[in-house]
Design a protein around this motif. Structure first.
Motif, mmCIF file in Angstrom:
data_model
loop_
_atom_site.group_PDB
_atom_site.id
_atom_site.type_symbol
_atom_site.label_atom_id
_atom_site.label_comp_id
_atom_site.label_asym_id
_atom_site.label_seq_id
_atom_site.Cartn_x
_atom_site.Cartn_y
_atom_site.Cartn_z
ATOM 1 N N THR A 285 10.085 5.870 -1.226
ATOM 2 C CA THR A 285 9.760 5.059 -0.060
ATOM 3 C C THR A 285 8.348 5.429 0.373
ATOM 4 O O THR A 285 8.071 6.600 0.626
ATOM 5 C CB THR A 285 10.744 5.349 1.101
ATOM 6 O OG1 THR A 285 12.070 5.148 0.627
ATOM 7 C CG2 THR A 285 10.469 4.451 2.288
ATOM 8 N N PRO A 286 7.455 4.455 0.451
ATOM 9 C CA PRO A 286 6.070 4.768 0.842
ATOM 10 C C PRO A 286 6.013 5.427 2.219
ATOM 11 O O PRO A 286 6.828 5.147 3.096
ATOM 12 C CB PRO A 286 5.383 3.397 0.875
ATOM 13 C CG PRO A 286 6.238 2.517 0.039
ATOM 14 C CD PRO A 286 7.634 3.034 0.171
ATOM 15 N N TYR A 287 5.030 6.297 2.401
ATOM 16 C CA TYR A 287 4.830 6.939 3.685
ATOM 17 C C TYR A 287 4.285 5.936 4.697
ATOM 18 O O TYR A 287 3.531 5.036 4.355
ATOM 19 C CB TYR A 287 3.834 8.106 3.562
ATOM 20 C CG TYR A 287 4.342 9.244 2.718
ATOM 21 C CD1 TYR A 287 5.420 10.021 3.147
ATOM 22 C CD2 TYR A 287 3.756 9.541 1.502
ATOM 23 C CE1 TYR A 287 5.895 11.067 2.379
ATOM 24 C CE2 TYR A 287 4.212 10.586 0.719
ATOM 25 C CZ TYR A 287 5.282 11.352 1.164
ATOM 26 O OH TYR A 287 5.741 12.379 0.399
ATOM 27 N N GLU A 288 4.686 6.121 5.924
ATOM 28 C CA GLU A 288 4.170 5.328 7.043
ATOM 29 C C GLU A 288 3.108 6.177 7.745
ATOM 30 O O GLU A 288 3.096 7.407 7.604
ATOM 31 C CB GLU A 288 5.305 5.011 8.033
ATOM 32 C CG GLU A 288 6.465 4.251 7.418
ATOM 33 C CD GLU A 288 6.151 2.784 7.222
ATOM 34 O OE1 GLU A 288 5.346 2.247 8.010
ATOM 35 O OE2 GLU A 288 6.698 2.185 6.278
ATOM 36 N N ASP A 289 2.255 5.527 8.517
ATOM 37 C CA ASP A 289 1.236 6.268 9.254
ATOM 38 C C ASP A 289 1.852 7.358 10.123
ATOM 39 O O ASP A 289 1.292 8.447 10.249
ATOM 40 C CB ASP A 289 0.396 5.329 10.129
ATOM 41 C CG ASP A 289 -0.544 4.463 9.310
ATOM 42 O OD1 ASP A 289 -0.769 4.785 8.120
ATOM 43 O OD2 ASP A 289 -1.040 3.461 9.856
ATOM 44 N N GLY A 290 2.998 7.064 10.728
ATOM 45 C CA GLY A 290 3.661 8.045 11.591
ATOM 46 C C GLY A 290 4.199 9.262 10.852
ATOM 47 O O GLY A 290 4.505 10.275 11.462
ATOM 48 N N ASP A 291 4.312 9.151 9.527
ATOM 49 C CA ASP A 291 4.816 10.288 8.730
ATOM 50 C C ASP A 291 3.743 11.359 8.525
ATOM 51 O O ASP A 291 4.052 12.479 8.143
ATOM 52 C CB ASP A 291 5.270 9.807 7.349
ATOM 53 C CG ASP A 291 6.475 8.880 7.431
ATOM 54 O OD1 ASP A 291 7.275 9.030 8.369
ATOM 55 O OD2 ASP A 291 6.612 8.020 6.526
#
Length: 174
Positions: free
Chosen positions: A164-170
């Motif tokens: 699952t691609p990382y989100e900015d919040g990660d």
């Protein structure tokens, strides 16, 4: 000052001495049985037939191959030539890279046996290149896998497919 120059000259020649020690008969004799035992275990894991094993090893005669295998299993002493040891070293590197790139040995073996579209494989399974009988074929597969380990593109494996691609919040900055 002359002493500093002679030390510098010795240092310059030191790598050449080490290089020849690596191929010395005593070193090759010490490495031969364990290297061949490891090769035989990997060849079993990969499901290589006798012809493929001979091709990977540089095509020794069948009687020589069987004598090496017998000596290796019995922890006997024999000395492989430099070419054969380099070929076994490539197999060990390929096996190690497969272990890093794939979470399961079966997936690594499946990758070896599946046709691959990378230019170096030309739509053939990497195993075909690996068992071509040339040291270059072995090194081609090893270099490809080493590059994949280093992050150069390789077709996604099962781990990539479920990523699952990382989100900015990660992303956390401290």
């Amino acid at each position: 000052m002359p002493h500093a120059q002679s030390t510098k000259r010795q240092d310059r020649h030191e790598p050449h001495r080490l290089e020849t020690d690596r191929f010395a008969p005593a070193t090759r004799k010490r490495l031969s049985a364990p290297a061949l035992r490891t090769f035989l275990a990997i060849a079993d894991l990969w499901g290589l037939n006798e012809e493929q094993r001979l091709l990977v090893l540089g095509y020794p005669s069948r009687s020589t191959y069987h004598n090496w295998a017998k000596q290796a299993r019995e922890h006997g002493a024999f000395t492989l030539d430099v070419d054969t040891l380099i070929r076994i070293s490539a197999v060990l590197g390929i096996h190690q890279a497969l272990g890093i790139l794939f979470p399961d040995e079966r997936l690594g073996v499946a990758w070896l046996r599946t046709p691959h579209e990378a230019l170096v494989f030309g739509g053939h399974p990497p195993l075909d290149v690996l068992t071509s009988g040339t040291q270059d074929g072995l090194m081609t597969v090893r270099r490809f896998l080493d590059a994949a380990r280093g992050g150069i593109y390789m077709h996604p494996n099962i781990l990539d497919e479920t990523f699952t691609p990382y989100e900015d919040g990660d992303i956390v900055f401290r």
